[in-house]
Scaffold this active site. Structure first.
Site, mmCIF file in Angstrom:
data_model
loop_
_atom_site.group_PDB
_atom_site.id
_atom_site.type_symbol
_atom_site.label_atom_id
_atom_site.label_comp_id
_atom_site.label_asym_id
_atom_site.label_seq_id
_atom_site.Cartn_x
_atom_site.Cartn_y
_atom_site.Cartn_z
ATOM 1 C CG ASP A 1 44.119 42.655 31.254
ATOM 2 O OD1 ASP A 1 44.108 44.076 30.828
ATOM 3 O OD2 ASP A 1 44.904 42.094 31.718
ATOM 4 C CG HIS B 1 40.583 41.367 39.367
ATOM 5 N ND1 HIS B 1 41.624 41.743 40.339
ATOM 6 C CD2 HIS B 1 40.959 40.066 38.834
ATOM 7 C CE1 HIS B 1 42.510 40.646 40.083
ATOM 8 N NE2 HIS B 1 41.902 39.749 39.540
ATOM 9 C CG ASP C 1 45.317 33.029 40.080
ATOM 10 O OD1 ASP C 1 44.821 33.770 39.454
ATOM 11 O OD2 ASP C 1 45.382 32.972 41.237
HETATM 12 N N1 LIG Z 1 48.784 37.571 30.881
HETATM 13 C C1 LIG Z 1 47.471 37.964 30.619
HETATM 14 C C2 LIG Z 1 47.039 39.301 31.629
HETATM 15 C C3 LIG Z 1 45.937 39.048 32.335
HETATM 16 N N2 LIG Z 1 45.709 40.042 33.542
HETATM 17 C C4 LIG Z 1 44.375 39.804 33.923
HETATM 18 C C5 LIG Z 1 44.458 38.604 35.090
HETATM 19 C C6 LIG Z 1 43.154 38.417 35.831
HETATM 20 C C7 LIG Z 1 42.930 37.408 36.669
HETATM 21 C C8 LIG Z 1 41.999 37.089 37.422
HETATM 22 S S1 LIG Z 1 42.098 36.034 38.772
HETATM 23 ZN ZN LIG Z 2 43.838 35.705 39.895
#
Ligand SMILES: NCCCNCCCCCS
Ligand SMILES: [Zn+2]
Length: 667
Positions: free
Chosen positions: A92, A135, A265
């Site tokens: 990701d 992350h 988010d």
């Molecule tokens: N639906 C998309 C999947 C994204 N998964 C990773 C999200 C990372 C967010 C960082 S704040």
């Molecule tokens: Zn996030």
């Protein structure tokens, strides 16, 4: 002191170069719309602009391995195919020829922010950066993150500025596993994260994101995870976790610096979080952290993928860092069952590490396990049907209300011979009171003050309350000859018909005898005296066995009772009364004033007795918005007075939903 803002459009100059549904939401516009909103609202001009810089290799190696850094260093020269290849080893996340440069700027921005705050150049600040960081791990990129900006900043603050204890608050909706791994055995860095979890069904699907990951070895207790097992969490769920978990623990930890993994988010409208908290919640989350560490707070952008709610949330955060009045959070509800289950589980595992949580209820009770099974089943059913309808509905929410700074921040009503503290505007003009009010004041116990100045004092008080109502004045303090009589007069004659709900916070033991049954007033009295049973829902006597000088007990009362009650009651005015001989310490008093500013758009009226003028200095400082000094006493808490407060909360939660911290037993 000011607020730093760190931003450079260079960090918008990388993007996804191929098709990858998991990464398409991480776009350059995230940064530009956030900054443009700050410019449009005039907030950026009020900040101290601090330039970013590139983090050095040595700084990056505070957290990451040499082999990882060496690998990332090669990406600027890679072909598209090589970049794709390099990216495949991680999850990701995507690479781009310019992302290494931007990742160094993002990490360097966090370090510039730490320098500005730790050297006292500014009080606090925000870094608008991408790529995000929480992350990324020692030897791996993940979740759009390359270098762990905040983890590097924490290590840097310790190494370069001698910070001994660093609090990291991660309000992003994803679990910052990279931060957790970095500090899980380190008692000098307390990591708090809430995150969408759905019993491990949500990314990054880690068992160690659950509430029972409390840290390892000497780091046990210094990792606090709050999993959200359902989507749709609201403002009241977030505030409950702050009041009943994060803030008590953070105050006991007594950090030298607060770093925020400021991901947005977790706000309504975000495709990742699917939560329902509104952007103005970040004004309150920021405010509630601003009296820790003497106000030294660094917010570093992480996630946030709905460009509208992201920009609004960033503005709410920066405007609070600048000290503007807070928005009133309308109609808070009770925390939902799933949030209460998480709350109860977190408190029950953390209570063995934090004396301030010592009396938290257990979660091994059958209620919780039954509830968990029931909730899990309910979620299963909901999950099948909800998926399609949820993805279709577009979330809408009201634009956050304007937060106007009043022309006068703080005013004072003083006897003629009392000096007015710097920064306060002395109120002399007294609104002519109608004859009815004058007679009522006269025959109210004003005899000892001599009715002439008694009436003058009250007419000035009336003027002060009136000017707070019209937002000409933010807050104020009045020195009066007889504080009990003044309270009676203000709430009976002045406050109630001027504002709909008055929160009266009394510190000290005087008897307060006026009806509060109609809900126009909520009285919370914190004293060392054992009060007779409370009189109805709107008079709540909190007894601290060791008196108001007991900082642990006081803080437990503030976070466990006063703040949740205040948020639920949502007053139009706060009356803070310091009874003579209350014994409350100056630091605690300033913390209390600072925290109460979260209510009624900051309209707090402090009433003190003339002979109590010694604490006028600290009072004025807190009213003017200067951060309260840290409560060092919490570092070595004495055994507190048993579970009296817990029992009181359990008794009151039938009337006041925000006091709940456990799942409703039975049903
Ligand atoms: N639906 C998309 C999947 C994204 N998964 C990773 C999200 C990372 C967010 C960082 S704040
Ligand atoms: Zn996030």
């Amino acid at each position: 002191m000011g607020t730093a803002l760190i931003y450079d459009e260079e960090m918008t100059k990388y993007k996804l170069l191929w098709v990858d549904p998991a990464c398409k939401i991480e776009v350059p516009e995230r940064l530009s719309v956030s900054y443009e909103a700050l410019v449009r609202t005039g907030l950026s001009d009020r900040c101290v602009s601090v330039p970013p810089r590139e983090a050095s290799d040595a700084e990056i190696l505070l957290v990451h391995s040499e082999e990882y850094l060496e690998g990332v260093k090669k990406t600027p020269h890679m072909t598209l195919e090589d970049l794709k290849e390099f990216t495949l080893q991680y999850g990701d996340v995507y690479f781009h020829p310019n992302i290494y440069h931007c990742a160094k700027l993002a990490a360097g921005s966090a370090l510039q922010l730490v320098d500005s705050v730790m050297t006292g150049k500014v009080r606090n600040g925000m870094a608008l950066v991408r790529p995000p960081g929480h992350h990324s791990m020692r030897s791996a990129a993940s979740g759009f993150c390359v270098f762990n900006n905040v983890a590097i900043a924490a290590r840097y603050a310790k190494q370069k500025h001698g910070a001994e204890r660093v609090l990291i608050v991660d309000w992003d909706i994803h679990h910052g596993q990279g931060v957790q791994y970095c500090f899980e055995d380190d008692p000098s860095v307390l990591y708090f994260s809430w995150h969408r979890y759905e019993r491990q069904k949500f990314w990054p699907n880690l068992r160690e994101s659950d509430y029972d990951s409390v840290g390892k070895g000497s780091g046990a207790g210094f990792n606090v995870n709050v999993p959200w097992n359902e989507v749709g969490m609201e403002n009241s769920d977030y505030l409950s976790v702050f009041c009943h978990v994060l803030l008590p623990v953070a105050y006991e930890f007594c950090p030298d610096l607060v770093l925020v993994c400021a991901g947005f988010d977790s706000a309504i409208g975000d495709p990742e979080g699917e939560m329902c908290a509104t952007p103005d919640i970040f004004a309150h989350l920021t405010h509630l952290l601003m009296n820790l560490a003497g106000g030294k707070l660094c917010a570093v952008l992480e996630g946030g993928y709905n460009l509208t709610s992201l920009a609004q949330s960033v503005c709410q955060t920066v405007q609070t860092l600048l000290g503007d009045p807070l928005p009133q959070l309308a109609n808070l509800r009770s925390p939902c069952e799933s949030a209460l289950e998480s709350l109860q589980c977190v408190r029950s595992v953390q209570r063995r590490y934090w004396s301030i949580l010592k009396h938290a209820a257990d979660s091994a009770t059958t209620d919780v396990s039954n509830k968990r099974i029931k909730l899990a089943k309910a979620e299963e059913e909901k999950a099948e049907t909800a998926e399609d309808e949820r993805s279709q509905e577009e979330k809408v929410w009201p634009e956050p209300a304007e937060r106007l700074r009043p022309p006068v921040c703080s005013a004072s009503v003083l006897p003629d011979d009392a000096a007015c503290p710097d920064g306060l505007k002395r109120l002399v003009s007294s609104k002519d009171l109608g004859p009815l009010l004058v007679s009522r004041i006269r025959n109210r116990s004003m005899e000892d003050a001599g009715d002439a100045d008694g009436v003058a004092t009250f007419s000035r008080l009336y003027t002060l309350i009136e000017k707070m109502r019209t937002n000409e004045i933010g807050n104020g303090v009045a020195l009066v000859p007889d504080v009990a009589a003044a309270v009676e007069c203000v709430v009976q004659d002045l406050g109630s018909d001027l504002v709909s709900r008055v929160l009266v916070v009394c510190v000290g033991k005087e008897e307060l005898n006026y009806a509060t049954a109609d809900g126009k007033m909520l009285v919370v009295q914190i004293s060392g005296e054992d009060k007779e049973e409370q009189k109805g829902k709107y008079y709540i006597p909190v007894c601290l066995k060791k008196g108001c000088g007991d900082t642990v007990g006081f803080i437990q009362a503030v976070f466990g009772l006063l703040l949740p009650l205040g948020y639920e009651y949502d007053p139009g005015l706060v009356l803070l009364v310091r009874m003579p001989g209350s014994g409350v310490g100056d630091c605690m008093w300033q913390q209390l004033i600072g925290l109460l500013k979260g209510f009624a758009k900051g309209h707090t009226l402090v009433l003190m007795q003339t002979n109590d003028g010694a604490c006028m200095g600290p009072t004025a400082s807190a009213l003017l918005g200067h951060p309260a000094p840290p409560l060092q006493e919490l570092l070595t808490p004495l055994p507190d007075d048993g579970g009296a407060l817990e029992r009181m909360r359990e008794r009151l939660q039938a009337d006041w939903k925000m006091l709940q911290t456990t799942v409703s037993s039975g049903n």
